[in-house]
Design an enzyme around this catalytic site. Structure first.
Site, mmCIF file in Angstrom:
data_model
loop_
_atom_site.group_PDB
_atom_site.id
_atom_site.type_symbol
_atom_site.label_atom_id
_atom_site.label_comp_id
_atom_site.label_asym_id
_atom_site.label_seq_id
_atom_site.Cartn_x
_atom_site.Cartn_y
_atom_site.Cartn_z
ATOM 1 C CE LYS A 11 -4.054 -2.102 2.242
ATOM 2 N NZ LYS A 11 -5.019 -1.965 3.374
ATOM 3 C CE1 TYR A 51 -9.419 -3.167 0.366
ATOM 4 C CE2 TYR A 51 -8.475 -1.236 -0.684
ATOM 5 C CZ TYR A 51 -8.331 -2.392 0.070
ATOM 6 O OH TYR A 51 -7.087 -2.763 0.530
ATOM 7 C CB THR A 93 -7.096 -5.645 9.884
ATOM 8 O OG1 THR A 93 -7.566 -6.827 9.246
ATOM 9 C CG2 THR A 93 -7.474 -4.437 9.051
ATOM 10 N NE ARG A 104 -2.281 -5.435 7.166
ATOM 11 C CZ ARG A 104 -3.417 -6.012 6.800
ATOM 12 N NH1 ARG A 104 -3.918 -7.029 7.493
ATOM 13 N NH2 ARG A 104 -4.062 -5.581 5.728
ATOM 14 C CG ASN A 114 -3.683 -2.072 6.832
ATOM 15 O OD1 ASN A 114 -3.547 -1.746 5.663
ATOM 16 N ND2 ASN A 114 -4.695 -2.790 7.268
ATOM 17 C CG HIS A 117 -5.431 -6.226 -0.320
ATOM 18 N ND1 HIS A 117 -6.648 -6.255 0.313
ATOM 19 C CD2 HIS A 117 -5.508 -7.108 -1.357
ATOM 20 C CE1 HIS A 117 -7.434 -7.121 -0.332
ATOM 21 N NE2 HIS A 117 -6.772 -7.642 -1.352
ATOM 22 C CD GLU A 128 -8.818 -9.146 -3.671
ATOM 23 O OE1 GLU A 128 -9.669 -8.828 -2.815
ATOM 24 O OE2 GLU A 128 -7.661 -9.513 -3.369
#
Ligand code: IDP
Length: 141
Positions: A11, A51, A93, A104, A114, A117, A128
Protein backbone atom coordinates in the site's frame (compact mmCIF):
# COMPACT_ATOMS: atom_id res chain seq x y z
CA UNK A 1 -1.78 -28.56 0.11
CA UNK A 2 -2.50 -27.05 -3.29
CA UNK A 3 -0.49 -24.48 -5.21
CA UNK A 4 -2.49 -21.26 -5.15
CA UNK A 5 -2.21 -17.69 -6.39
CA UNK A 6 -3.13 -14.64 -4.36
CA UNK A 7 -3.19 -10.90 -4.95
CA UNK A 8 -0.91 -8.83 -2.73
CA UNK A 9 -0.81 -5.04 -2.64
CA UNK A 10 2.00 -3.07 -1.02
CA UNK A 11 0.00 0.00 0.00
CA UNK A 12 1.01 3.70 -0.37
CA UNK A 13 2.47 3.98 3.15
CA UNK A 14 4.91 1.11 2.61
CA UNK A 15 5.79 2.25 -0.95
CA UNK A 16 6.53 5.74 0.45
CA UNK A 17 8.76 4.18 3.14
CA UNK A 18 10.78 2.47 0.39
CA UNK A 19 10.29 -1.02 1.84
CA UNK A 20 8.89 -2.79 -1.25
CA UNK A 21 11.98 -5.01 -1.38
CA UNK A 22 11.93 -5.80 2.32
CA UNK A 23 8.29 -6.86 2.11
CA UNK A 24 8.85 -8.98 -1.01
CA UNK A 25 11.76 -10.64 0.82
CA UNK A 26 9.29 -11.83 3.48
CA UNK A 27 7.18 -13.51 0.80
CA UNK A 28 10.19 -15.07 -0.91
CA UNK A 29 11.57 -16.23 2.44
CA UNK A 30 8.32 -18.09 3.06
CA UNK A 31 8.52 -19.87 -0.31
CA UNK A 32 6.11 -17.66 -2.26
CA UNK A 33 7.08 -16.54 -5.77
CA UNK A 34 6.24 -13.20 -7.40
CA UNK A 35 4.68 -14.23 -10.74
CA UNK A 36 3.43 -10.74 -11.73
CA UNK A 37 4.04 -7.25 -10.39
CA UNK A 38 3.85 -3.55 -11.20
CA UNK A 39 3.50 -0.11 -9.64
CA UNK A 40 0.15 1.58 -10.21
CA UNK A 41 -1.39 4.83 -9.02
CA UNK A 42 -5.08 4.02 -8.61
CA UNK A 43 -7.88 6.45 -9.45
CA UNK A 44 -10.68 6.94 -6.92
CA UNK A 45 -13.00 4.95 -9.19
CA UNK A 46 -10.56 2.02 -9.36
CA UNK A 47 -9.92 2.00 -5.60
CA UNK A 48 -13.67 2.18 -4.95
CA UNK A 49 -14.30 -0.70 -7.31
CA UNK A 50 -11.53 -2.80 -5.77
CA UNK A 51 -12.90 -2.27 -2.25
CA UNK A 52 -16.59 -2.29 -3.31
CA UNK A 53 -17.34 -4.96 -0.68
CA UNK A 54 -16.66 -2.30 1.98
CA UNK A 55 -18.67 0.52 0.38
CA UNK A 56 -21.25 0.69 3.20
CA UNK A 57 -18.59 0.68 5.94
CA UNK A 58 -17.83 3.92 7.82
CA UNK A 59 -14.14 3.75 6.86
CA UNK A 60 -14.77 3.36 3.10
CA UNK A 61 -14.11 7.01 2.14
CA UNK A 62 -10.88 7.13 4.18
CA UNK A 63 -9.79 3.78 2.72
CA UNK A 64 -10.25 5.00 -0.87
CA UNK A 65 -8.48 8.31 -0.10
CA UNK A 66 -5.58 6.44 1.44
CA UNK A 67 -5.29 3.97 -1.42
CA UNK A 68 -5.05 6.81 -3.98
CA UNK A 69 -2.62 8.91 -1.89
CA UNK A 70 0.36 7.48 -3.78
CA UNK A 71 1.43 4.56 -5.95
CA UNK A 72 0.90 0.98 -4.81
CA UNK A 73 2.81 -2.13 -5.83
CA UNK A 74 0.41 -4.84 -6.98
CA UNK A 75 1.67 -8.38 -7.33
CA UNK A 76 0.56 -11.96 -7.72
CA UNK A 77 2.14 -14.44 -5.32
CA UNK A 78 2.19 -18.14 -6.14
CA UNK A 79 2.96 -21.11 -3.92
CA UNK A 80 1.66 -23.78 -1.58
CA UNK A 81 -1.33 -22.48 0.38
CA UNK A 82 -0.43 -18.98 -0.87
CA UNK A 83 -3.64 -17.27 0.31
CA UNK A 84 -3.38 -18.28 3.97
CA UNK A 85 0.42 -18.05 3.97
CA UNK A 86 0.25 -14.44 2.75
CA UNK A 87 -2.38 -13.56 5.37
CA UNK A 88 -0.17 -15.09 8.10
CA UNK A 89 2.84 -13.10 6.90
CA UNK A 90 0.74 -9.89 6.82
CA UNK A 91 -0.57 -10.12 10.39
CA UNK A 92 -3.80 -8.67 11.80
CA UNK A 93 -5.56 -5.76 10.05
CA UNK A 94 -4.75 -3.48 13.01
CA UNK A 95 -0.95 -3.41 13.33
CA UNK A 96 -1.27 -2.90 17.09
CA UNK A 97 -2.84 -6.37 17.23
CA UNK A 98 -0.50 -7.99 14.70
CA UNK A 99 1.89 -10.71 15.89
CA UNK A 100 5.51 -9.59 16.27
CA UNK A 101 7.50 -10.34 13.15
CA UNK A 102 4.57 -9.92 10.79
CA UNK A 103 4.69 -7.34 7.98
CA UNK A 104 2.06 -5.13 9.59
CA UNK A 105 3.73 -5.28 13.02
CA UNK A 106 7.05 -4.28 11.49
CA UNK A 107 6.06 -1.78 8.78
CA UNK A 108 2.53 -0.43 9.44
CA UNK A 109 1.50 2.62 11.44
CA UNK A 110 -2.26 2.28 11.88
CA UNK A 111 -5.37 0.36 10.80
CA UNK A 112 -5.77 2.87 7.95
CA UNK A 113 -2.14 2.81 6.79
CA UNK A 114 -1.47 -0.88 7.26
CA UNK A 115 1.17 -1.58 4.60
CA UNK A 116 -0.34 -4.52 2.72
CA UNK A 117 -3.47 -6.10 1.28
CA UNK A 118 -3.92 -9.81 0.65
CA UNK A 119 -6.81 -11.76 -0.86
CA UNK A 120 -8.80 -13.66 1.77
CA UNK A 121 -10.19 -16.64 -0.21
CA UNK A 122 -9.76 -18.42 -3.57
CA UNK A 123 -12.83 -16.66 -5.06
CA UNK A 124 -11.65 -13.18 -4.09
CA UNK A 125 -8.09 -13.99 -5.20
CA UNK A 126 -9.34 -14.86 -8.70
CA UNK A 127 -11.39 -11.66 -8.96
CA UNK A 128 -8.60 -9.46 -7.56
CA UNK A 129 -5.90 -10.97 -9.80
CA UNK A 130 -8.10 -10.44 -12.87
CA UNK A 131 -8.72 -6.83 -11.74
CA UNK A 132 -5.02 -5.94 -11.98
CA UNK A 133 -3.63 -8.58 -14.34
CA UNK A 134 -6.17 -9.42 -17.01
CA UNK A 135 -5.11 -11.77 -19.77
CA UNK A 136 -1.58 -13.03 -20.17
CA UNK A 137 0.43 -11.02 -17.64
CA UNK A 138 0.97 -13.70 -15.00
CA UNK A 139 3.79 -16.23 -15.40
CA UNK A 140 4.08 -19.49 -13.50
CA UNK A 141 7.69 -20.39 -12.75
P1 IDP B 1 -7.71 -6.89 5.60
O1 IDP B 1 -6.97 -5.88 4.76
O2 IDP B 1 -6.88 -7.31 6.80
O3 IDP B 1 -8.23 -8.06 4.80
P2 IDP B 1 -10.44 -5.86 5.66
O4 IDP B 1 -11.40 -6.09 6.79
O5 IDP B 1 -10.69 -6.56 4.36
O6 IDP B 1 -8.98 -6.15 6.23
O7 IDP B 1 -10.43 -4.30 5.43
C1 IDP B 1 -9.83 -3.72 4.28
C2 IDP B 1 -9.02 -2.53 4.69
O8 IDP B 1 -9.88 -1.51 5.19
C3 IDP B 1 -8.01 -2.79 5.83
O9 IDP B 1 -6.79 -3.32 5.39
C4 IDP B 1 -7.87 -1.42 6.42
O10 IDP B 1 -6.92 -0.65 5.67
C5 IDP B 1 -9.24 -0.82 6.25
N1 IDP B 1 -10.02 -1.01 7.47
C6 IDP B 1 -10.62 -2.11 7.90
N2 IDP B 1 -11.25 -1.92 9.08
C7 IDP B 1 -11.04 -0.63 9.38
C8 IDP B 1 -11.45 0.18 10.48
O11 IDP B 1 -12.14 -0.25 11.42
N3 IDP B 1 -11.03 1.47 10.44
C9 IDP B 1 -10.26 1.97 9.43
N4 IDP B 1 -9.86 1.23 8.37
C10 IDP B 1 -10.25 -0.05 8.36
Amino acid sequence: MAIQRTLSIIKPDAVAKNVIGQIIARFEGAGLKVVAGRLVHLSAAEAGQFYAVHKERPFFKDLVEFMISGPVFVQVLEGEDAIAKNRDLMGATDPKKAEPGTIRADFAESIDANAVHGSDAPETAAVEIAFFFPGMNVYSR
